[in-house]
Design a protein around this motif. Structure first.
Motif, mmCIF file in Angstrom:
data_model
loop_
_atom_site.group_PDB
_atom_site.id
_atom_site.type_symbol
_atom_site.label_atom_id
_atom_site.label_comp_id
_atom_site.label_asym_id
_atom_site.label_seq_id
_atom_site.Cartn_x
_atom_site.Cartn_y
_atom_site.Cartn_z
ATOM 1 N N GLU A 122 0.860 -1.182 0.000
ATOM 2 C CA GLU A 122 0.000 0.000 0.000
ATOM 3 C C GLU A 122 0.894 1.229 0.000
ATOM 4 N N LEU A 123 0.783 2.013 -1.059
ATOM 5 C CA LEU A 123 1.522 3.265 -1.191
ATOM 6 C C LEU A 123 0.571 4.409 -0.886
ATOM 7 N N ASP A 124 0.911 5.230 0.091
ATOM 8 C CA ASP A 124 0.074 6.366 0.475
ATOM 9 C C ASP A 124 0.824 7.665 0.213
ATOM 10 N N ASP A 140 4.079 6.882 2.322
ATOM 11 C CA ASP A 140 4.156 5.689 3.172
ATOM 12 C C ASP A 140 4.250 4.479 2.250
ATOM 13 N N PHE A 141 5.172 3.580 2.552
ATOM 14 C CA PHE A 141 5.329 2.351 1.765
ATOM 15 C C PHE A 141 5.048 1.170 2.685
ATOM 16 N N HIS A 142 3.776 0.735 2.731
ATOM 17 C CA HIS A 142 3.378 -0.366 3.610
ATOM 18 C C HIS A 142 3.553 -1.698 2.882
ATOM 19 N N PHE A 143 4.459 -2.528 3.368
ATOM 20 C CA PHE A 143 4.645 -3.874 2.843
ATOM 21 C C PHE A 143 3.880 -4.837 3.773
ATOM 22 N N TYR A 144 2.694 -5.245 3.348
ATOM 23 C CA TYR A 144 1.801 -6.048 4.199
ATOM 24 C C TYR A 144 2.094 -7.543 4.091
ATOM 25 N N THR A 145 2.039 -8.225 5.235
ATOM 26 C CA THR A 145 2.158 -9.686 5.256
ATOM 27 C C THR A 145 0.791 -10.358 5.332
ATOM 28 N N ILE A 146 -0.279 -9.576 5.292
ATOM 29 C CA ILE A 146 -1.640 -10.116 5.277
ATOM 30 C C ILE A 146 -2.307 -9.698 3.966
ATOM 31 N N PRO A 147 -3.326 -10.440 3.517
ATOM 32 C CA PRO A 147 -4.006 -10.054 2.280
ATOM 33 C C PRO A 147 -4.857 -8.805 2.463
ATOM 34 N N THR A 237 9.862 11.459 3.106
ATOM 35 C CA THR A 237 9.333 12.689 2.527
ATOM 36 C C THR A 237 9.606 12.737 1.029
ATOM 37 N N ARG A 238 8.742 13.441 0.337
ATOM 38 C CA ARG A 238 8.934 13.639 -1.106
ATOM 39 C C ARG A 238 10.262 14.335 -1.366
ATOM 40 N N ALA A 239 10.583 15.339 -0.552
ATOM 41 C CA ALA A 239 11.822 16.092 -0.737
ATOM 42 C C ALA A 239 13.051 15.201 -0.568
ATOM 43 N N PHE A 240 12.997 14.264 0.367
ATOM 44 C CA PHE A 240 14.146 13.389 0.603
ATOM 45 C C PHE A 240 14.335 12.422 -0.555
ATOM 46 N N ILE A 241 13.233 11.924 -1.108
ATOM 47 C CA ILE A 241 13.329 11.066 -2.291
ATOM 48 C C ILE A 241 13.952 11.850 -3.445
ATOM 49 N N LEU A 242 13.481 13.069 -3.674
ATOM 50 C CA LEU A 242 14.010 13.895 -4.765
ATOM 51 C C LEU A 242 15.486 14.219 -4.570
ATOM 52 N N SER A 243 15.941 14.249 -3.336
ATOM 53 C CA SER A 243 17.344 14.609 -3.076
ATOM 54 C C SER A 243 18.308 13.592 -3.657
ATOM 55 N N THR A 244 17.857 12.352 -3.878
ATOM 56 C CA THR A 244 18.758 11.369 -4.478
ATOM 57 C C THR A 244 19.009 11.668 -5.952
ATOM 58 N N ARG A 245 18.127 12.418 -6.572
ATOM 59 C CA ARG A 245 18.339 12.856 -7.957
ATOM 60 C C ARG A 245 19.064 14.192 -8.010
ATOM 61 N N ASP A 246 18.740 15.070 -7.079
ATOM 62 C CA ASP A 246 19.197 16.455 -7.168
ATOM 63 C C ASP A 246 20.387 16.775 -6.264
#
Length: 294
Positions: A122-124, A140-147, A237-246
């Motif tokens: 689940e990506l939020d 949020d990157f939820h990796f669920y172990t339940i269906p 955060t969105r900004a932290f993800i973008l920092s890997t590119r910028d």
């Protein structure tokens, strides 16, 4: 993740939180991220590995999809993650609804080659965050172990919702140094359990929490419900993800504290990584160093 807002000031009457913070001094993961200036060209670009994607879902102007990286020689799974193409971080939704503000949910299927205990992701997208210290726009990157069907039963309308919320997992299932959000804010488990998510657990060594109280960039959450650990969650955060590119580092890695026992048994991460693949023009959020746990 939708955890309750934490107060900016720890009042003297907040004895439970103060005691927990004092007890946690010097324990848990206190090291910062590991930075790499190498271009993250994709683990399928590393000799002897293969990357396989799941079905794409539209996010922003682009798409999100899960992926796995396999060792071509042994077939061992090395990581599982979510890839966001460059356009996925542009023109993100401004609406949506969640327990703490606007939120947009995306459900991602895992590739058929995935051998981890995770059932779906689940990506939020939280454009306004959800209270201190998590006000910044983030994913949020939820990796669920339940269906999904079981996840959907986590509903405050359930007559035994409070009973299930209070049924905490055995301590051996929780990573060292982690405490539940209800303990941090001095409420009951039911009061802070989130529909379709349950109860969230955070590391007391997380830099955004007191006593460090640094700006939130990335943290790692464990989710539980009715006696079980049901998801692992990088929250970034969105900004932290973008920092890997910028920024200067195209790859940022963190360790993931381990529990003494895992249910269900299977491949669980010893770390997670945020990276930018310049060749494919995509960001990747990966659960890495997958290790058999039981």
């Amino acid at each position: 993740m939708q955890v309750p807002a934490f107060r900016r000031v720890i009042r003297p009457t907040s004895l439970a939180l103060a005691a927990l913070l004092a007890a946690s001094a010097g324990c848990g993961d206190t090291e910062g991220p590991t930075l790499s200036t190498s271009q993250a060209q994709g683990r399928d670009g590393v000799a002897g590995t293969h990357l396989q994607y799941g079905a794409p879902v539209k996010v922003g102007d682009g798409r999100a999809r899960t992926y796995v990286v396999l060792d071509q020689k042994t077939g061992a799974q090395l990581e599982v993650g979510v890839a966001l193409d460059e356009r996925a971080l542009a023109n993100l939704p401004v609406g949506g609804h969640g327990p703490h503000g606007p939120m947009t949910e995306y459900l991602l299927q895992l590739p058929a080659q995935d051998r981890s205990p995770f059932r779906f992701v689940e990506l939020d997208w939280n454009r306004m965050g959800h209270g201190y210290p998590y006000e910044a726009p983030h994913f949020d990157f939820h990796f669920y172990t339940i269906p999904v069907e079981e996840r959907n039963t986590i509903d405050p309308a359930d007559p035994v919702f409070a009973t299930k919320a209070a049924n905490l997992p055995a301590p051996a299932l929780i990573p060292a140094g982690y405490v539940s959000s209800h303990t941090l804010v001095g409420k009951t488990p039911a009061e802070v359990s989130v529909p379709r998510m349950g109860l969230h657990w955070l590391s007391l060594a997380s830099p955004e929490l007191p006593p460090q109280s640094k700006p939130f960039t990335a943290t790692y959450i464990v989710g539980t419900w009715n006696g079980k650990v049901i998801f692992q969650e990088p929250m970034i955060t969105r900004a932290f993800i973008l920092s890997t590119r910028d920024g200067a580092a195209s790859e940022i890695s963190f360790p993931v504290p381990s529990a003494a026992r895992y249910e269900p048994a299977g491949l669980y991460p010893a770390g997670y990584r945020i990276s930018w693949d310049a060749g494919r023009r995509e960001f990747r959020i990966a659960l890495t160093d997958l290790t058999p746990r039981n």
